[in-house]
Design a protein around this motif. Structure first.
Motif: not given
Length: 465
Positions: A79-102
């Protein structure tokens, strides 16, 4: 292709030809120019040279830089920032989990820089050992903050992110506790749990009485009324965590209610507030990138939630969704509000979510019971849950209703794992601890009754006891 074209239609500048015009134009050009159909390479070259192909290729290049539109293949978002993101987000590989989607939509809407790691849901394969060392229960989604702290549970993650990232660049998505909308937001979150439970009754628990559809529709009426309170399309005066909490399961309700329940939730005058709300979501690139189509949902729901049971008259709409008979034909009909998946429709683990309807019911029952009967009623209900519906996880998660010591959930896990000897030892030990005895005795009776009798008629007799 319908998904891709609908998505481009929704995000393109207004001066560009419509995506359907683009596709028709590309097809006409390919015919008039005698495209070489002899190999995949020639077809790919022709597709990439089209306006749509060029747009998609540009997006792929932007994704590699952490930019561009949201996409399931994105590994980093800056989103236009520089440097290492502070957040690492683990989600399902199928991109289907409703809880990951939120969480995914929240990260995009708040423009929080993040990296993505994809992990299998249990039904799709084993989870990496490195992930299980970090998150022993394997739950998704998970987030690492500043390469240090790990957090699971989608609602907890969303609230934490909303507190961490504030200011003009990161719009607030949960009301201030002292603000006028806080009480409303809290109440609406409980309404979402009620709607979810009634949906489960309709689709997964047909034996829970013959008026499951009416209760579900009545709750939809209440949700619709709440969506008509504010001037805008959202539950509050702004897009909030309340909306994200609702939408991922309402999306699945639209597909499953049509497929198994013969109930179309879209484009209905009865639920105009819900329709306006869904259309507002479908205008968001963050939602369109994370949304699934009806066919995907009805194929993915049973492995995650358990078997679904068709309602009378389900064949017609389920045939349209699954393509039975001659339901799927080329060319595709024009997208329209009257379609089963209307106009611009771009189209862990869920198991534990089944608990909420039961726990809400039990808490209401407890209000009217003396202490001794609370224990007996809990025993009977849990035996039914474990024996009839084969949902042993309900027993583990019910412990969260009690303000009990940490060893209670451990004790319950021993029971669910059917370690009789160890569970009996724990039960005997519980008798020596008066403060813990009632809770542990309750779960012990459930386990032993189920093991000794093992049939539903006896279970109901125990409930009567």
């Amino acid at each position: 292709s319908r998904t891709a074209l609908s998505f481009i239609e929704s995000i393109k500048p207004k001066s560009i030809m419509s995506s359907r015009d683009l596709s028709v134009s590309a097809l006409s050009n390919s015919r008039s120019n005698s495209v070489d159909f002899s190999s995949w390479d020639s077809l790919k070259a022709s597709a990439i040279s089209s306006p749509t192909g060029q747009f998609l290729q540009e997006q792929e290049e932007l994704r590699a830089q952490g930019a561009g539109l949201p996409h399931t293949d994105a590994k980093i978002r800056l989103f236009g920032s520089t440097g290492e993101p502070r957040i690492t987000y683990f989600r399902d590989s199928a991109a289907w989990c409703p809880y990951c989607q939120k969480v995914w939509i929240l990260l995009e809407e708040k423009k929080i820089p993040y990296k993505v790691e994809k992990i299998n849901m249990r039904s799709y394969g084993d989870k990496p050992a490195a992930f299980l060392r970090m998150v022993p229960n394997g739950l998704l989604p998970a987030v690492i903050y500043d390469n240090k702290e790990v957090q699971t549970e989608s609602l907890d993650i969303m609230l934490t992110l909303d507190r961490m990232f504030t200011g003009e660049k990161h719009p607030k998505m949960w009301p201030n506790e002292k603000g006028p909308e806080y009480a409303r937001a809290t109440r609406l979150m409980k309404l979402e749990r009620l709607l979810f439970g009634l949906w489960c009754d309709l689709i997964f628990r047909p034996s829970f009485g013959g008026n499951a559809r009416k209760r579900f529709e009545d709750c939809l009426d209440e949700v619709n009324e709440e969506l008509c309170v504010c001037e805008g399309p959202w539950f509050l005066s702004f897009l909030s965590i309340v909306d994200l909490t609702f939408v991922t399961h309402v999306e699945r309700m639209c597909a499953s209610a049509a497929y198994w329940g013969a109930l179309n939730l879209r484009g209905q005058t009865r639920w105009v507030g819900i329709e306006r709300w869904l259309q507002a979501f479908e205008a968001l690139p963050s939602y369109q990138a994370t949304k699934s189509d009806y066919f995907t949902h009805v194929m993915d729901i049973p492995p995650q939630y358990g078997p679904a049971y068709p309602n009378p008259g389900w064949e017609a709409m389920s045939g349209i969704i699954s393509g039975r008979g001659s339901a799927w034909k080329l060319p595709l009909p024009p997208l329209s509000p009257e379609a089963l998946e209307p106009h611009l429709d771009p189209g862990e683990e869920p198991d534990v979510a089944m608990q909420d309807k039961h726990t809400d019911f039990l808490m209401k029952v407890f209000t009217f019971l003396e202490e001794e009967n609370k224990i007996k009623t809990t025993c009977g209900i849990f035996i039914i849950l474990k024996t009839k519906f084969d949902r042993p996880f309900l027993i583990i998660d019910f412990a969260t209703l009690f303000d009990v010591p940490d060893d209670i959930p451990v004790f319950l896990k021993d029971i669910v794992l059917d370690d009789d000897e160890f569970a009996l030892g724990k039960l005997r030990a519980a008798a020596l601890e008066p403060d813990l005895f009632e809770e542990k005795w309750c779960f012990g009776v459930i386990h032993l009754s189920n093991k000794l009798f093992g049939d539903i008629q006896t279970v109901f007799k125990v409930l009567e006891w």
